[in-house]
Design a protein around this motif. Structure first.
Motif, PDB file in Angstrom:
ATOM      1  N   HIS A   1       2.046   1.761  -3.340  1.00  0.00           N
ATOM      2  CA  HIS A   1       1.154   2.228  -4.242  1.00  0.00           C
ATOM      3  C   HIS A   1       0.952   3.666  -3.943  1.00  0.00           C
ATOM      4  O   HIS A   1       0.524   4.586  -5.084  1.00  0.00           O
ATOM      5  CB  HIS A   1      -0.287   1.387  -3.985  1.00  0.00           C
ATOM      6  CG  HIS A   1      -1.449   1.949  -4.692  1.00  0.00           C
ATOM      7  ND1 HIS A   1      -1.725   1.627  -6.111  1.00  0.00           N
ATOM      8  CD2 HIS A   1      -2.429   2.574  -4.287  1.00  0.00           C
ATOM      9  CE1 HIS A   1      -2.754   2.222  -6.536  1.00  0.00           C
ATOM     10  NE2 HIS A   1      -3.338   2.739  -5.456  1.00  0.00           N
ATOM     11  N   THR A   2       0.754   4.131  -2.931  1.00  0.00           N
ATOM     12  CA  THR A   2       0.732   5.627  -2.380  1.00  0.00           C
ATOM     13  C   THR A   2       1.733   6.460  -3.153  1.00  0.00           C
ATOM     14  O   THR A   2       1.487   7.521  -3.520  1.00  0.00           O
ATOM     15  CB  THR A   2       0.703   5.687  -1.084  1.00  0.00           C
ATOM     16  OG1 THR A   2      -0.529   4.955  -0.445  1.00  0.00           O
ATOM     17  CG2 THR A   2       0.276   7.184  -0.454  1.00  0.00           C
TER      18      THR A   2
ATOM     19  N   LYS B   1       0.988  -1.226  -0.007  1.00  0.00           N
ATOM     20  CA  LYS B   1       0.242  -0.080  -0.161  1.00  0.00           C
ATOM     21  C   LYS B   1       0.925   1.286  -0.029  1.00  0.00           C
ATOM     22  O   LYS B   1       0.563   2.090  -0.805  1.00  0.00           O
ATOM     23  CB  LYS B   1      -0.908  -0.192   1.201  1.00  0.00           C
ATOM     24  CG  LYS B   1      -1.889   1.170   1.161  1.00  0.00           C
ATOM     25  CD  LYS B   1      -2.942   1.092   2.302  1.00  0.00           C
ATOM     26  CE  LYS B   1      -3.787   2.356   2.181  1.00  0.00           C
ATOM     27  NZ  LYS B   1      -4.758   2.556   3.184  1.00  0.00           N
TER      28      LYS B   1
END
Length: 472
Positions: free
Chosen positions: A262-263, A259
């Motif tokens: 992805h951020t 995550k």
């Protein structure tokens, strides 16, 4: 690769490193140090030898990934491969990558030790070891892991150590593992302030969020990073900003690695224009185009300020760093100014009228940009019809109102964070400064021993550990 002139750290480091001498480079991320150590490492590779010949040890997963990406770009023509190795990723996936016989590995300390113990990384042919952002590895409790790694290298090797600051523990590490290293220092002003305008705002804790939103509305940053002191703070800030209509996402050590990646990809691409982060999660992020850094909370130690503001003003571009300071944190602010050798300019809290003017200006700029790019041409006929029945000024005013983002007043409440305080303590009849976080002390050296690397790079920064303030 598009380089035309070397940066100061490259110009001074590359010739020295090419001679095989050990080297200490005082420079922060963003000064081009990956190339400064990457080029000599590449020149030292024996392409006839199918073995790992160089290690780069970095404090965070993100930095290890970015270093590997950069080294793969530098080594592309010579077909020199670099594999990133870090905690949070499936170790079997890394083992498969290591079977492709890379010449270089960029790693975080804990996961590197795991591979050494499993014998999936062998150190028999190591020629160069780079310690990247050594002061941050010290702050995160990785020094003992680094010593264990370096103790287990059987061959003679060159050591290149890079650090933004030089606390005594780093100097002792250098004395133990380096042979007559040459010290190369990029001047403090070159590190921190050439292209960065530095401001501070004095305010109450409960004013911070509304003032931040006002500044974002007035300044309309292309990309902004906001630093919070704790993981909880980052979560609350990113959620609060999203409630008010900003494209904001947060990263810290408790967010799963996939995550976080992805951020960061969304932020780099501009899908998200505000990144909220703890110090360690954002350490080493090499993202071009960051125009503003907001220190929502003061960092636990003045050295971290250098790393925070280094996220902007990169590659010759201008940047702004705005620091929020409560009235009880003035001593801590002065300590930062002493370290950076530069006074911050005081900014007043913007008024509501200034916010409205800023929003209107942003809408005007958006309209002009659309006209300049020719993107409004297909609406020409509709515009002519409007002007037959309405005054031109009324039509433009209505368009501006549609574009303008009215200041959002959605209530957002953050958990209060205790201010940092500058406190004098007497030690052996001598006075010295010892800055402590009000929300939890900085702890002594021995509390940190062995914690960092074994936990595969968890974010320790929010706990406020700081070896530099060790008591004798």
């Amino acid at each position: 690769m598009g380089f035309e002139n070397p940066t100061p750290i490259q110009e001074q480091s590359i010739p020295t490193a090419l001679t095989g001498k050990d080297l200490i480079g005082q420079a922060q991320t963003g000064t081009g140090k990956t190339t400064a150590f990457g080029v000599p490492m590449m020149e030292n590779i024996d392409m006839d030898l199918s073995a790992i010949q160089g290690l780069v040890i970095a404090p965070t997963r993100e930095l290890a990934i970015q270093v590997a990406e950069e080294l793969n770009r530098i080594g592309q023509t010579k077909k020199i491969k670099t594999v990133p190795v870090y905690g949070g990723q499936d170790i079997n996936r890394q083992i498969r990558a290591l079977k492709n016989k890379p010449q270089l590995v960029a790693a975080t300390p804990g996961r590197l030790l795991d591979h050494i113990r499993r014998k999936t990384i062998r150190l028999d042919n190591i020629k160069t070891v780079v310690l990247d952002e050594a002061d941050e590895m010290l702050n995160m409790g990785f020094i003992e892991d680094i010593e264990a790694i370096m103790d287990s290298i059987p061959s003679e090797y060159q050591t290149l150590l890079f650090s933004a600051t030089m606390p005594k523990r780093i100097q002792k590490l250098a004395e133990k593992f380096m042979k007559e290293p040459e010290l190369i220092q990029v001047k403090s002003k070159e590190l921190t302030v050439d292209n960065i305008e530095q401001y501070y705002v004095e305010l109450k804790e409960n004013q911070k969020f509304d003032v931040l939103c006002r500044m974002l509305d007035i300044e309309s940053p292309d990309l902004a990073i906001i630093f919070g002191r704790t993981k909880k703070r980052v979560d609350e800030l990113s959620e609060g900003l999203s409630k008010r209509g900003y494209f904001a996402e947060g990263i810290h050590g408790d967010i799963p690695q996939n995550k976080r990646e992805h951020t960061i990809r969304r932020f780099k691409s501009g899908s998200t224009d505000i990144l909220v982060a703890t110090d360690v999660a954002a350490r080493g992020l090499d993202i071009s185009g960051v125009t503003h850094v907001y220190n929502f909370d003061l960092p636990q130690d003045p050295e971290s300020y250098v790393h925070r503001i280094g996220r902007t003003g990169r590659a010759g571009k201008k940047g702004q760093a705005i620091t929020f300071s409560t009235f009880r944190e003035s001593e801590h602010l002065k300590a930062i100014e002493r370290m950076t050798k530069r006074r911050m300019i005081k900014k007043n809290i913007p008024s509501y009228d200034e916010v409205v003017e800023g929003v209107q200006q942003a809408a005007r700029d958006e309209l002009i940009e659309m006209i300049d790019k020719g993107e409004a041409e297909k609406f020409t006929h509709a515009a002519e019809q409007l002007l037959e029945n309405h005054h031109a000024v009324d039509v433009v005013a209505a368009a501006l109102k549609l574009l303008a983002k009215e200041p959002d007043q959605t209530p957002v409440k953050l958990t209060e964070v205790a201010p940092l305080r500058g406190k004098r303590v007497r030690n052996d009849n001598k006075k010295r400064s010892n800055y402590r976080g009000g929300g939890g002390g900085r702890g002594r050296n021995d509390r940190n021993k062995g914690r960092g690397g074994r936990n595969n790079d968890r974010n320790k920064n929010s706990r406020g550990k700081n070896y530099n303030n060790k008591r004798s």
